[in-house]
Design an enzyme around this catalytic site. Structure first.
Site, mmCIF file in Angstrom:
data_model
loop_
_atom_site.group_PDB
_atom_site.id
_atom_site.type_symbol
_atom_site.label_atom_id
_atom_site.label_comp_id
_atom_site.label_asym_id
_atom_site.label_seq_id
_atom_site.Cartn_x
_atom_site.Cartn_y
_atom_site.Cartn_z
ATOM 1 N N SER A 142 -3.744 -4.355 1.956
ATOM 2 C CA SER A 142 -4.221 -3.175 2.685
ATOM 3 C C SER A 142 -5.718 -3.361 2.895
ATOM 4 O O SER A 142 -6.363 -4.109 2.146
ATOM 5 C CB SER A 142 -3.976 -1.925 1.844
ATOM 6 O OG SER A 142 -4.700 -0.828 2.353
ATOM 7 N N TYR A 155 -5.172 3.557 -5.909
ATOM 8 C CA TYR A 155 -4.562 2.749 -4.848
ATOM 9 C C TYR A 155 -5.499 1.612 -4.465
ATOM 10 O O TYR A 155 -5.077 0.464 -4.321
ATOM 11 C CB TYR A 155 -4.247 3.636 -3.643
ATOM 12 C CG TYR A 155 -3.597 2.897 -2.499
ATOM 13 C CD1 TYR A 155 -2.338 2.324 -2.649
ATOM 14 C CD2 TYR A 155 -4.238 2.771 -1.263
ATOM 15 C CE1 TYR A 155 -1.733 1.629 -1.598
ATOM 16 C CE2 TYR A 155 -3.649 2.095 -0.210
ATOM 17 C CZ TYR A 155 -2.387 1.525 -0.387
ATOM 18 O OH TYR A 155 -1.797 0.850 0.654
HETATM 19 C C1 8X3 Z 1 -3.157 2.042 3.752
HETATM 20 C C2 8X3 Z 1 -4.544 2.096 4.273
HETATM 21 O O1 8X3 Z 1 -6.583 3.617 4.540
HETATM 22 O O2 8X3 Z 1 -4.645 4.595 3.497
HETATM 23 O O3 8X3 Z 1 -2.909 0.919 2.994
HETATM 24 O O4 8X3 Z 1 -5.981 3.003 2.311
HETATM 25 S S1 8X3 Z 1 -5.458 3.375 3.610
#
Ligand code: 8X3
Length: 257
Positions: A142, A155
């Site tokens: 990502s 995340y």
């Molecule tokens: C998804 C991109 O901008 O939500 O992997 O982190 S973001």
């Protein structure tokens, strides 16, 4: 279901039940791969396998939780040594709380799926990928694996982990017949990503894409995956960052006309 022996190159896709995983499975099946669809949700991968079979493609569903190492090892054994491409797509975000107040349990879950899931699948399938003489590992990371943003928290940390796996593997496998491709998508509107992140709050999830003319679709990303995978085997697309035109960075997004 145990995959049957076949002459077609085999591509294993994790998280194939929806979004980028399902779209990638469709693309790779159309490119001539026998696709093994793995995910936790049986009905979804069964339905996708049936859809692909209807279209004359070769697809096999296999229920799998990539965080369950014993299950991953059993899955690898079921392939009978056949694996040419592994697409590590399973992953996701939970929560947008700042570091100061985030729940460690959410961080643990995200680390399990985004990092250890990739590790489990890669370790289990690496012998078959190497034996194929022309193996390819794709890591769907990502843009959150390359830079941080407020509320990105666990995340961002986990996706940095996915990114580091790809970078490190490429160094460690140098000289082996295995490519390591990392695809790092930015804003992609799928049915589940934002909904999961906001714990089922559809209104908050919709706000992520509010006013953005054209967020990427799952198929836009799948197109990039399929393109990278189908380059000649001496060509390694190390890292491909894919964003919608409206997104210059994770926190600079053009909204409205
Ligand atoms: C998804 C991109 O901008 O939500 O992997 O982190 S973001």
């Amino acid at each position: 279901m145990t995959p049957a022996p076949t002459a077609a190159p085999t591509a294993v896709v994790t998280g194939a039940s929806s979004g980028i995983g399902a779209a990638t499975a469709r693309r790779l099946a159309a490119a001539g791969y026998r696709v093994v669809l793995t995910a936790r949700r049986e009905e979804r991968i069964e339905a996708l396998a049936a859809e692909l079979a209807e279209a004359g493609r070769d697809a096999v569903p296999y229920v799998l939780d990539v965080t369950d190492r014993a299950a991953v090892d059993a899955f690898a054994a079921s392939l009978d040594g056949r694996c040419d491409v592994l697409v590590n797509n399973a992953g996701g975000a939970i929560g947008t709380e700042p570091v100061a107040s985030a729940d460690p349990a959410d961080w643990r879950t995200m680390y399990e799926v985004n990092v250890l899931g990739v590790l489990n699948m890669t370790q289990a399938l690496l012998p078959a990928l190497t034996a194929s003489g022309d193996g390819t590992i794709v890591v769907l990371s990502s843009t959150a694996g390359l830079a941080t943003y407020e509320g990105g928290g666990g995340y961002v940390a986990a996706k940095h982990g996915s990114h580091v796996i790809a970078e490190t593997l490429r160094l460690e496998l140098n000289g082996q017949p295995v490519r390591i491709i990392e695809i790092a998508p930015g804003m992609v509107r799928t049915e589940e990503f934002a909904l999961t992140r906001f714990r089922g709050d559809a209104e908050k999830a919709a706000k992520v894409y509010e006013g953005v003319a054209e967020p990427l679709t799952a198929d836009d990303v799948a197109d990039s995956v399929a393109w990278a995978v189908t380059r000649p085997s001496h060509v390694n697309v190390d890292l491909l960052v894919v964003r919608p035109r409206a997104q210059a960075s994770n926190y600079k997004v053009h909204r409205g006309s």
